[in-house]
Write a protein that holds these residues in place. Structure first.
Motif, PDB file in Angstrom:
ATOM      1  N   GLY A  70     -11.783  19.161  28.992  1.00 26.60           N
ATOM      2  CA  GLY A  70     -12.616  17.962  29.043  1.00 26.60           C
ATOM      3  C   GLY A  70     -12.973  17.538  30.445  1.00 26.60           C
ATOM      4  O   GLY A  70     -12.566  18.142  31.432  1.00 26.60           O
ATOM      5  N   PRO A  71     -13.749  16.453  30.568  1.00 30.39           N
ATOM      6  CA  PRO A  71     -14.238  15.994  31.870  1.00 30.39           C
ATOM      7  C   PRO A  71     -13.114  15.484  32.764  1.00 30.39           C
ATOM      8  O   PRO A  71     -12.099  14.978  32.294  1.00 30.39           O
ATOM      9  N   THR A  72     -13.343  15.623  34.062  1.00 35.21           N
ATOM     10  CA  THR A  72     -12.368  15.183  35.061  1.00 35.21           C
ATOM     11  C   THR A  72     -12.405  13.668  35.201  1.00 35.21           C
ATOM     12  O   THR A  72     -13.465  13.046  35.149  1.00 35.21           O
ATOM     13  N   LEU A  73     -11.246  13.080  35.412  1.00 35.15           N
ATOM     14  CA  LEU A  73     -11.147  11.632  35.573  1.00 35.15           C
ATOM     15  C   LEU A  73     -11.637  11.206  36.952  1.00 35.15           C
ATOM     16  O   LEU A  73     -11.337  11.856  37.963  1.00 35.15           O
ATOM     17  N   THR A  74     -12.393  10.117  37.012  1.00 31.02           N
ATOM     18  CA  THR A  74     -12.850   9.549  38.271  1.00 31.02           C
ATOM     19  C   THR A  74     -12.642   8.040  38.260  1.00 31.02           C
ATOM     20  O   THR A  74     -12.403   7.439  37.211  1.00 31.02           O
ATOM     21  N   VAL A  75     -12.749   7.430  39.432  1.00 28.05           N
ATOM     22  CA  VAL A  75     -12.609   5.973  39.564  1.00 28.05           C
ATOM     23  C   VAL A  75     -13.896   5.298  39.091  1.00 28.05           C
ATOM     24  O   VAL A  75     -14.992   5.718  39.467  1.00 28.05           O
ATOM     25  N   PRO A  76     -13.794   4.250  38.272  1.00 32.60           N
ATOM     26  CA  PRO A  76     -15.002   3.560  37.799  1.00 32.60           C
ATOM     27  C   PRO A  76     -15.784   2.945  38.958  1.00 32.60           C
ATOM     28  O   PRO A  76     -15.201   2.544  39.969  1.00 32.60           O
ATOM     29  N   PRO A  77     -17.111   2.853  38.836  1.00 29.80           N
ATOM     30  CA  PRO A  77     -17.936   2.296  39.912  1.00 29.80           C
ATOM     31  C   PRO A  77     -17.538   0.884  40.331  1.00 29.80           C
ATOM     32  O   PRO A  77     -17.614   0.541  41.511  1.00 29.80           O
ATOM     33  N   ASP A  78     -17.089   0.051  39.374  1.00 28.42           N
ATOM     34  CA  ASP A  78     -16.761  -1.328  39.729  1.00 28.42           C
ATOM     35  C   ASP A  78     -15.478  -1.438  40.551  1.00 28.42           C
ATOM     36  O   ASP A  78     -15.173  -2.514  41.072  1.00 28.42           O
ATOM     37  N   ARG A  79     -14.723  -0.350  40.667  1.00 29.55           N
ATOM     38  CA  ARG A  79     -13.517  -0.360  41.495  1.00 29.55           C
ATOM     39  C   ARG A  79     -13.669   0.513  42.740  1.00 29.55           C
ATOM     40  O   ARG A  79     -12.777   0.552  43.583  1.00 29.55           O
ATOM     41  N   LEU A  80     -14.792   1.201  42.846  1.00 27.47           N
ATOM     42  CA  LEU A  80     -14.977   2.152  43.929  1.00 27.47           C
ATOM     43  C   LEU A  80     -15.066   1.460  45.290  1.00 27.47           C
ATOM     44  O   LEU A  80     -14.625   2.010  46.305  1.00 27.47           O
ATOM     45  N   ALA A 114     -17.570  14.551  34.660  1.00 32.10           N
ATOM     46  CA  ALA A 114     -16.573  13.541  35.007  1.00 32.10           C
ATOM     47  C   ALA A 114     -16.704  12.349  34.081  1.00 32.10           C
ATOM     48  O   ALA A 114     -17.748  12.115  33.467  1.00 32.10           O
ATOM     49  N   THR A 115     -15.642  11.588  33.981  1.00 29.57           N
ATOM     50  CA  THR A 115     -15.638  10.374  33.180  1.00 29.57           C
ATOM     51  C   THR A 115     -14.728   9.358  33.840  1.00 29.57           C
ATOM     52  O   THR A 115     -13.813   9.726  34.579  1.00 29.57           O
ATOM     53  N   THR A 116     -14.982   8.086  33.584  1.00 34.47           N
ATOM     54  CA  THR A 116     -14.179   7.032  34.206  1.00 34.47           C
ATOM     55  C   THR A 116     -13.028   6.563  33.334  1.00 34.47           C
ATOM     56  O   THR A 116     -12.240   5.727  33.760  1.00 34.47           O
ATOM     57  N   GLU A 117     -12.908   7.100  32.122  1.00 35.05           N
ATOM     58  CA  GLU A 117     -11.787   6.729  31.257  1.00 35.05           C
ATOM     59  C   GLU A 117     -11.630   7.753  30.140  1.00 35.05           C
ATOM     60  O   GLU A 117     -12.598   8.424  29.769  1.00 35.05           O
ATOM     61  N   PRO A 118     -10.429   7.885  29.610  1.00 40.28           N
ATOM     62  CA  PRO A 118     -10.233   8.800  28.488  1.00 40.28           C
ATOM     63  C   PRO A 118     -11.011   8.332  27.265  1.00 40.28           C
ATOM     64  O   PRO A 118     -11.275   7.140  27.079  1.00 40.28           O
ATOM     65  N   ASP A 119     -11.362   9.280  26.414  1.00 41.62           N
ATOM     66  CA  ASP A 119     -12.079   8.990  25.178  1.00 41.62           C
ATOM     67  C   ASP A 119     -11.141   9.216  24.000  1.00 41.62           C
ATOM     68  O   ASP A 119     -10.579  10.305  23.840  1.00 41.62           O
ATOM     69  N   GLY A 120     -10.963   8.188  23.187  1.00 37.67           N
ATOM     70  CA  GLY A 120     -10.001   8.268  22.098  1.00 37.67           C
ATOM     71  C   GLY A 120     -10.259   9.414  21.136  1.00 37.67           C
ATOM     72  O   GLY A 120      -9.331  10.117  20.719  1.00 37.67           O
ATOM     73  N   ALA A 121     -11.520   9.632  20.772  1.00 39.16           N
ATOM     74  CA  ALA A 121     -11.847  10.722  19.851  1.00 39.16           C
ATOM     75  C   ALA A 121     -11.547  12.080  20.478  1.00 39.16           C
ATOM     76  O   ALA A 121     -11.063  12.997  19.805  1.00 39.16           O
ATOM     77  N   SER A 125     -18.585  10.064  46.307  1.00 41.15           N
ATOM     78  CA  SER A 125     -19.807   9.497  45.744  1.00 41.15           C
ATOM     79  C   SER A 125     -19.407   8.549  44.633  1.00 41.15           C
ATOM     80  O   SER A 125     -18.253   8.509  44.199  1.00 41.15           O
ATOM     81  N   ALA A 126     -20.377   7.781  44.177  1.00 47.14           N
ATOM     82  CA  ALA A 126     -20.113   6.878  43.052  1.00 47.14           C
ATOM     83  C   ALA A 126     -19.782   7.695  41.815  1.00 47.14           C
ATOM     84  O   ALA A 126     -20.329   8.775  41.602  1.00 47.14           O
ATOM     85  N   ALA A 127     -18.865   7.158  40.997  1.00 41.41           N
ATOM     86  CA  ALA A 127     -18.498   7.864  39.768  1.00 41.41           C
ATOM     87  C   ALA A 127     -19.705   7.963  38.852  1.00 41.41           C
ATOM     88  O   ALA A 127     -20.504   7.052  38.742  1.00 41.41           O
ATOM     89  N   GLY A 128     -19.874   9.069  38.183  1.00 36.71           N
ATOM     90  CA  GLY A 128     -21.008   9.271  37.303  1.00 36.71           C
ATOM     91  C   GLY A 128     -20.709  10.347  36.289  1.00 36.71           C
ATOM     92  O   GLY A 128     -19.565  10.732  36.091  1.00 36.71           O
ATOM     93  N   PRO A 129     -21.759  10.874  35.624  1.00 36.40           N
ATOM     94  CA  PRO A 129     -21.516  11.888  34.591  1.00 36.40           C
ATOM     95  C   PRO A 129     -21.020  13.206  35.142  1.00 36.40           C
ATOM     96  O   PRO A 129     -20.488  14.024  34.394  1.00 36.40           O
ATOM     97  N   THR A 130     -21.219  13.444  36.445  1.00 35.78           N
ATOM     98  CA  THR A 130     -20.687  14.663  37.047  1.00 35.78           C
ATOM     99  C   THR A 130     -19.919  14.316  38.302  1.00 35.78           C
ATOM    100  O   THR A 130     -20.217  13.340  38.985  1.00 35.78           O
ATOM    101  N   GLY A 131     -18.890  15.106  38.589  1.00 33.86           N
ATOM    102  CA  GLY A 131     -18.106  14.929  39.800  1.00 33.86           C
ATOM    103  C   GLY A 131     -18.216  16.164  40.657  1.00 33.86           C
ATOM    104  O   GLY A 131     -18.983  17.080  40.372  1.00 33.86           O
ATOM    105  N   PRO A 132     -17.409  16.233  41.726  1.00 30.24           N
ATOM    106  CA  PRO A 132     -17.474  17.382  42.636  1.00 30.24           C
ATOM    107  C   PRO A 132     -17.159  18.705  41.963  1.00 30.24           C
ATOM    108  O   PRO A 132     -17.614  19.754  42.400  1.00 30.24           O
ATOM    109  N   THR A 133     -16.367  18.677  40.887  1.00 32.35           N
ATOM    110  CA  THR A 133     -15.970  19.931  40.230  1.00 32.35           C
ATOM    111  C   THR A 133     -16.537  20.091  38.826  1.00 32.35           C
ATOM    112  O   THR A 133     -16.120  20.981  38.096  1.00 32.35           O
ATOM    113  N   GLY A 134     -17.508  19.232  38.430  1.00 33.91           N
ATOM    114  CA  GLY A 134     -18.088  19.363  37.104  1.00 33.91           C
ATOM    115  C   GLY A 134     -18.178  18.033  36.396  1.00 33.91           C
ATOM    116  O   GLY A 134     -18.171  16.979  37.026  1.00 33.91           O
TER     117      GLY A 134
END
Length: 390
Positions: A297-307, A350-357, A339-348
């Motif tokens: 799954g996607p790599t975890l990143t820091v949410p924009p509002d905390r960046l 990315a997401t700012t939080e785990p997804d329950g499903a 960079s600001a957190a977004g749908p992609t990160g440096p390695t592919g």
């Protein structure tokens, strides 16, 4: 209690035991009672989800139906329409409407049981030669530990007289995800957002990624001339004396932090901690579970509002390292978030939080797979193949 349960409910249980995946609301068959108690709605729905991809073995089906739902959450729930209404307890539910979190609770207990019996792989070993470059590798453990093991596997173990201390690090936003994951695969952690808010409070930077604290500590022990803060992890093998041709294989051992995988480990860890000693729990999570979750799954990143807070904290770390005149390999500004957190990160992705499903899907995958946290090899009938197993 079985006399109060409708034949339709027992029919659905039999259907699920036989590998069926029809939802409860669509089920109409009947069967005789199969026990004293009807399994809980969480267990029944988890088994249905497992069967939806491919029927599981009778052994795993039995384990799921007999499992408990550890941790915080609702107790085992009755099926809606499976028995006469009762004025006591929680109301019955349609299992298809249960939150994913409720199913993860049951799955986490099963995964913890299997992990508790797993064999922990031994780390690589090597003898240091007198002519090899002496070094000690510390810093962010998520980086330093696998790189150190890679160096040992490449016959470049740490140690030696007057060893140079290499303090491994990267941008602070990434190191914060490392610090949280380290706790998820170790002693335990609150949810990501809650943990991050606490970590960003003034003076509360996690010790595992506090490069200034580490630099001060080792400077007092060995002197400032024998330490280097390395902000480019790919440079660590060369600085430790490894052959250039082995460098990539060594740094490739560093796992990303898949958000959903870390969250699943966070849920499994507390249950596993009841079954084994703390030291063994950490070994099982990091050496057995983590390798099976790599790239999940996607790599975890820091949410924009905390960046912005992370950037300010990273700037203070950078300034403190420069003011302390510590040797830094790489650009000190590499500590700032890339960079600001977004749908992609440096390695592919990315997401700012785990997804329950996605966490539930990952748990289902592990339960289906052969290995220490899933089913064993099956014979043609779908049952675990125990004959000839080693």
């Amino acid at each position: 209690m079985s006399a109060e349960v409708t034949p339709r409910a027992w029919g659905w249980v039999a259907h699920l035991r036989d590998g069926g995946s029809t939802p409860w609301r669509s089920w109409a068959g009947e069967a005789e009672p199969q026990g004293s108690y009807l399994p809980g709605a969480q267990q029944l729905e988890l088994l249905r989800r497992l069967n939806a991809e491919a029927p599981v073995s009778p052994a795993l089906a039995a384990r799921v139906l007999a499992a408990s739902a550890p941790g915080r959450g609702r107790p085992e729930l009755l099926l809606e329409g499976a028995a006469a209404p009762s004025p006591h307890g929680l109301p019955p539910v349609d299992p298809a409407r249960l939150p994913d979190d409720e199913l993860v609770r049951v799955a986490a207990g099963l995964l913890a049981e299997d992990l508790s019996a797993a064999t922990v792989p031994s780390p690589p070993r090597a003898t240091r030669r007198p002519w090899q470059r002496p070094y000690r590798l510390v810093g962010d453990p998520w980086l330093a530990d696998p790189i150190r093991e890679g160096l040992v596997a490449a016959a470049r173990p740490p140690g030696g007289p007057r060893a140079t201390v290499l303090i491994a690090g990267t941008d602070l936003a990434t190191m914060l995800t490392h610090a949280w994951a380290l706790r998820c695969f170790g002693p335990g952690a609150p949810p990501w957002a809650e943990w991050l808010d606490e970590a960003l409070r003034p003076g509360r930077l996690p010790a595992s990624v506090d490069l200034v604290r580490s630099a001060r500590h080792w400077s007092e022990r060995v002197g400032p001339r024998r330490l280097t803060v390395v902000l480019d992890p790919t440079a660590v093998p060369r600085l430790a004396g490894a052959p250039r041709r082995r460098a990539r294989a060594i740094t490739d051992r560093v796992p990303a932090v898949p958000a959903d995988a870390a969250e699943l480990a966070r849920r499994v860890g507390p249950v596993l901690g009841v079954l084994v000693a703390p030291e063994r729990r950490e070994l099982l999570l990091r050496r057995v579970l983590l390798p099976r979750l790599a790239g999940a799954g996607p790599t975890l990143t820091v949410p924009p509002d905390r960046l912005r807070r992370v950037r300010r904290r990273a700037a203070r770390v950078r300034d403190a390292l420069l003011e302390g005149r510590y040797a830094v390999h790489g650009d000190p500004s590499a500590l700032l978030p890339r960079s600001a957190a977004g749908p992609t990160g440096p390695t592919g992705p990315a997401t700012t939080e785990p997804d329950g499903a996605a966490v539930l899907s990952l748990a289902l995958r592990l339960l289906r797979e052969p290995g220490p946290a899933g089913e064993g090899p099956r014979d043609r009938r779908g049952a675990p193949d125990t004959e000839g197993a080693t």
